[in-house]
Write a protein that holds these residues in place. Structure first.
Motif, mmCIF file in Angstrom:
data_model
loop_
_atom_site.group_PDB
_atom_site.id
_atom_site.type_symbol
_atom_site.label_atom_id
_atom_site.label_comp_id
_atom_site.label_asym_id
_atom_site.label_seq_id
_atom_site.Cartn_x
_atom_site.Cartn_y
_atom_site.Cartn_z
ATOM 1 N N GLN A 445 0.876 -1.159 0.000
ATOM 2 C CA GLN A 445 0.000 0.000 0.000
ATOM 3 C C GLN A 445 0.914 1.210 0.000
ATOM 4 N N TYR A 446 0.861 1.998 -1.044
ATOM 5 C CA TYR A 446 1.680 3.209 -1.133
ATOM 6 C C TYR A 446 1.106 4.313 -0.237
ATOM 7 N N GLU A 447 1.996 5.193 0.180
ATOM 8 C CA GLU A 447 1.512 6.423 0.792
ATOM 9 C C GLU A 447 0.758 7.217 -0.269
ATOM 10 N N ARG A 448 -0.329 7.871 0.137
ATOM 11 C CA ARG A 448 -1.180 8.561 -0.822
ATOM 12 C C ARG A 448 -0.392 9.601 -1.616
ATOM 13 N N GLY A 449 -0.517 9.503 -2.952
ATOM 14 C CA GLY A 449 0.169 10.433 -3.830
ATOM 15 C C GLY A 449 1.630 10.105 -4.075
ATOM 16 N N SER A 450 2.083 8.907 -3.635
ATOM 17 C CA SER A 450 3.495 8.557 -3.761
ATOM 18 C C SER A 450 3.661 7.290 -4.583
ATOM 19 N N ARG A 451 4.811 7.180 -5.253
ATOM 20 C CA ARG A 451 5.203 5.955 -5.922
ATOM 21 C C ARG A 451 6.560 5.477 -5.391
ATOM 22 N N ASP A 452 6.974 6.038 -4.238
ATOM 23 C CA ASP A 452 8.278 5.704 -3.680
ATOM 24 C C ASP A 452 8.193 5.030 -2.313
ATOM 25 N N CYS A 453 7.189 5.358 -1.524
ATOM 26 C CA CYS A 453 7.120 4.897 -0.137
ATOM 27 C C CYS A 453 5.878 4.054 0.101
ATOM 28 N N TYR A 454 6.077 2.926 0.764
ATOM 29 C CA TYR A 454 4.957 2.069 1.150
ATOM 30 C C TYR A 454 4.515 2.408 2.573
ATOM 31 N N LEU A 455 3.227 2.455 2.769
ATOM 32 C CA LEU A 455 2.661 2.706 4.098
ATOM 33 C C LEU A 455 2.409 1.346 4.761
ATOM 34 N N TRP A 456 3.471 0.753 5.328
ATOM 35 C CA TRP A 456 3.363 -0.617 5.834
ATOM 36 C C TRP A 456 3.149 -0.700 7.348
ATOM 37 N N GLN A 457 3.141 0.439 8.022
ATOM 38 C CA GLN A 457 2.827 0.463 9.450
ATOM 39 C C GLN A 457 1.526 1.231 9.669
ATOM 40 N N LYS A 458 0.635 0.631 10.403
ATOM 41 C CA LYS A 458 -0.638 1.276 10.708
ATOM 42 C C LYS A 458 -0.793 1.324 12.226
ATOM 43 N N TYR A 459 -0.912 2.554 12.749
ATOM 44 C CA TYR A 459 -0.970 2.734 14.199
ATOM 45 C C TYR A 459 -2.418 2.683 14.678
ATOM 46 N N LYS A 460 -2.661 1.781 15.634
ATOM 47 C CA LYS A 460 -3.983 1.640 16.240
ATOM 48 C C LYS A 460 -3.848 1.733 17.757
ATOM 49 N N THR A 461 -5.001 1.865 18.412
ATOM 50 C CA THR A 461 -4.981 1.940 19.880
ATOM 51 C C THR A 461 -4.429 0.655 20.486
#
Length: 696
Positions: A445-461
């Motif tokens: 899952q890419y960071e929105r608007g990016s083709r370089d960085c993956y959003l692989w960490q999702k912070y939850k409570t």
């Protein structure tokens, strides 16, 4: 039935006797609650039963077997103590408690469906008797008086008979209505076929099909979608000079789509016109909440589109939530049937089995295409079936290892850890489907608007959740054997949209011929898809190898066919769909497809192919087929369908047999029957087959 009747004055509502597995699954699917259950007779073991239990959108079936003393026991998970019961009622009561080896306790009994008694005939008879009585005690005297005065007709009698006949007409039409749509459908198929034969309009040699899939993540789409429509990608793409050529068909599947149907359709149409200067025609749109599928074709194909069908199916919790599921659109383009499916499957790296079950649910429940092919799942109803969507299969690999391989574009190494690839190799998902080699980076899952960085960490409570980069967005396809289809592009949009696209080239050809082989004691023929005829019983049966049952039919018991369309080139483009079923409940042992092209030779040709049912491998089937064409009709022409003479279309077979792989060592007597579409009629019997397949 001692085990059933003892302790019960009448059969319980949950006991359904000899209904089929298919009907049992449909009843439980409609019940829709985890813990819903019913009991039916076993379709393969006399004196045994099958306990069918719904849990997490899947029907689990357990055998109930009697021992030497007549006590009943359920075959459950290994390591669970076996409990024996004297009656079915006691058994059901015992398994209403948790931790007994079932996936869930028996909570909600599902009763038999009953149809209200049809009293139309009695009402009609009563009305007719009343009108006759009224006439005899009243109007008959007026008719007699009119005759004495020289009248030439009995007006009151005519009125009474007219009224009775109107009621009879309504009564008859009520029972004919169900067959009229089938006859109309068969007629339309034949009309379309004859139209194509005699049409002076040139048939396209190759059709280009574009399929796109895009999980929008709940965000509105950008205004500019040209890079997606013109196949501008990051991996294997078309040459720039070719990419600008408009495709003939565009099918666009989206997930988590926040935009409305009409607004999205208008945006796609406007984008296509801006990049192609063509005003494309919309075939259909189908949505299931935020899952959407759109299909467009070139305007010149508008008159060639027929038999458009749309459907959707939910695969969320209890099949009630629309966040996960599938939508489909199918139609005939000229004489080729095309099917498109867009789906959004269960998310989560650990939920592989759940995704596999989602696929099987879509194959089983998506009511798409020709309803007369209800015996076959959607993977066998179309010349070409294209399946796209957010399948959500992940990579079973550490994030840093994935990122290292991505940076070096070592995608083949990553595919060894791809869950979907593994499940396909194990034949647990998309059996007999194909996927082009992936040459683009993981889309999730890419960071929105990016083709370089993956959003692989999702912070939850509850903490940090790791979403490893993966190829969640995929496109697969399945085509009839020996049809021309070539994938020319499979890539991800160069713009940061996370949209994927595939392009195929296909050669259109005539529609398939349908022949259903149902394992019955008799052969049934459907020359018009509505009539039934029977032949003799199967005359060969043996069990030479433990676990296998051989069944066979001599040539005199099986059919010889004659097609209405006799052109040799036409016959080479035909396919036969085969379905194998049992006699006790019509349980399916699998379906398959055969291409006639390789069978049209001077000698009988052997065939062997897999049997599948609802996406699962069931075994294999084999036999011999001969297609006879007289010498004066064997000339070849380039897609010319002139002439109307009938040619004998014969199926001969020798030394053929059917082999089944049951869970037990024996099967009950079986039947065999065949169904043909409206463009065939039966001649002399002459065929035999063989195969292997699972029972229960």
């Amino acid at each position: 039935m001692t085990g059933l009747c003892d302790g019960m004055r009448s059969p319980a509502a949950w006991y359904h006797r000899d209904i089929s597995r298919v009907l049992a699954e449909d009843l439980l699917a409609r019940a829709g609650r985890d813990g819903s259950f019913l009991v039916r007779d076993s379709e393969s073991v006399p004196g045994a039963y099958a306990l069918c239990l719904l849990f997490q959108c899947h029907v689990h079936t357990y055998r109930i077997l009697p021992d030497a003393d007549g006590l009943l026991a359920v075959q459950t998970s290994q390591g669970v103590q076996v409990n024996c019961f004297r009656t079915l009622a006691d058994l059901v009561l015992g398994y209403q408690q948790p931790h007994k080896g079932l996936v869930i306790p028996l909570l909600y009994p599902v009763g038999r469906e009953t149809e209200p008694a049809d009293e139309s005939s009695g009402v009609l008879a009563s009305e007719a008797a009343g009108l006759l009585t009224e006439y005899l005690y009243g109007d008959v005297n007026q008719d007699l008086e009119s005759l004495r005065r020289g009248a030439g007709s009995l007006s009151h009698l005519q009125h009474m008979l007219s009224t009775v006949c109107q009621g009879l007409h309504r009564f008859g039409m009520r029972y004919l209505d169900h067959s009229l749509p089938q006859k109309c459908e068969a007629f339309c198929h034949l009309l379309q076929l004859m139209k194509s034969r005699h049409s002076k309009q040139q048939e396209p040699d190759v059709i280009s099909v574009f399929v796109g899939t895009w999980n929008m993540g709940g965000s509105p789409p950008p205004r500019n979608l040209q890079s997606w429509m013109t196949c501008c990608g990051l991996g294997r793409t078309l040459d720039e000079s070719v990419a600008a050529v408009p495709h003939d068909v565009y099918a666009l599947g989206t997930q988590e789509h926040a935009q409305g149907e009409k607004e999205w359709s208008e945006q796609i149409r406007a984008t296509l016109k801006s990049v192609t200067n063509i005003d494309f025609k919309q075939v259909a749109v189908q949505s299931l909440w935020n899952i959407r599928l759109l299909v467009f074709v070139k305007p010149e194909y508008g008159s060639r589109i027929s038999h458009v069908s749309t459907a959707s199916v939910k695969t969320g919790l209890g099949n009630t939530l629309g966040s996960k599921g599938a939508v489909g659109i199918s139609f005939f383009l000229g004489e080729s049937s095309l099917g498109f499916v867009n789906c959004h499957l269960t998310s989560g790296s650990e939920k592989v089995l759940r995704r596999n079950q989602n696929i099987l649910d879509v194959l089983r429940l998506l009511s798409l295409g020709d309803k007369q092919l209800g015996t076959f799942d959607i993977s066998l109803r179309f010349t070409h079936l294209f399946w796209c969507g957010d399948l959500n299969y992940r990579l079973d690999l550490d994030v840093q290892d994935i990122l290292k391989h991505v940076s070096k574009r070592e995608f083949d190494e990553l595919m060894c850890s791809d869950q979907l690839t593994r499940e396909r190799h194990k034949r647990k998902a998309f059996f007999n489907f194909k996927e082009e080699r992936i040459t683009f980076p993981p889309t999730y899952q890419y960071e929105r608007g990016s083709r370089d960085c993956y959003l692989w960490q999702k912070y939850k409570t509850s903490g940090v959740r790791i979403n490893v980069p993966s190829w969640c967005d995929r496109v697969l396809w399945r085509s009839y054997p020996e049809t021309h289809i070539m994938c020319t592009s499979y890539d991800m949009d160069a713009e940061p949209h996370e949209a994927v696209f595939v392009v195929w080239e296909i050669v259109p050809f005539s529609r398939r011929l349908v022949m259903q082989w149902l394992l019955e004691l008799f052969l049934f023929f459907y020359p018009s898809c509505t009539e039934v005829r029977r032949t003799s019983e199967n005359d060969l049966q043996s069990c030479d190898v433990p676990g296998f049952l051989k069944l066979g039919w001599s040539s005199k018991h099986l059919p010889k066919l004659q097609p209405i369309i006799s052109d040799l080139e036409f016959l080479k483009d035909q396919h036969l769909l085969l379905s194998v079923k049992s006699s006790d409940g019509f349980e399916s042992y699998g379906e398959c497809c055969l291409a006639l092209r390789s069978l049209i030779t001077t000698a009988a040709q052997p065939f062997e192919t897999f049997l599948t049912h609802r996406g699962e491998e069931m075994g294999s089937i084999r036999g011999w087929v001969k297609v006879h064409v007289p010498p004066d009709r064997r000339q070849t022409r380039v897609r010319s369908y002139g002439g109307s003479a009938l040619l004998p279309f014969q199926f001969h077979a020798t030394h053929s047999y059917l082999v089944f792989v049951p869970f037990l060592l024996s099967l009950p007597s079986l039947q065999f029957y065949v169904a043909f579409p409206s463009d065939f009629h039966m001649a002399d019997p002459n065929l035999s087959t063989c195969g292997t397949g699972k029972t229960d």
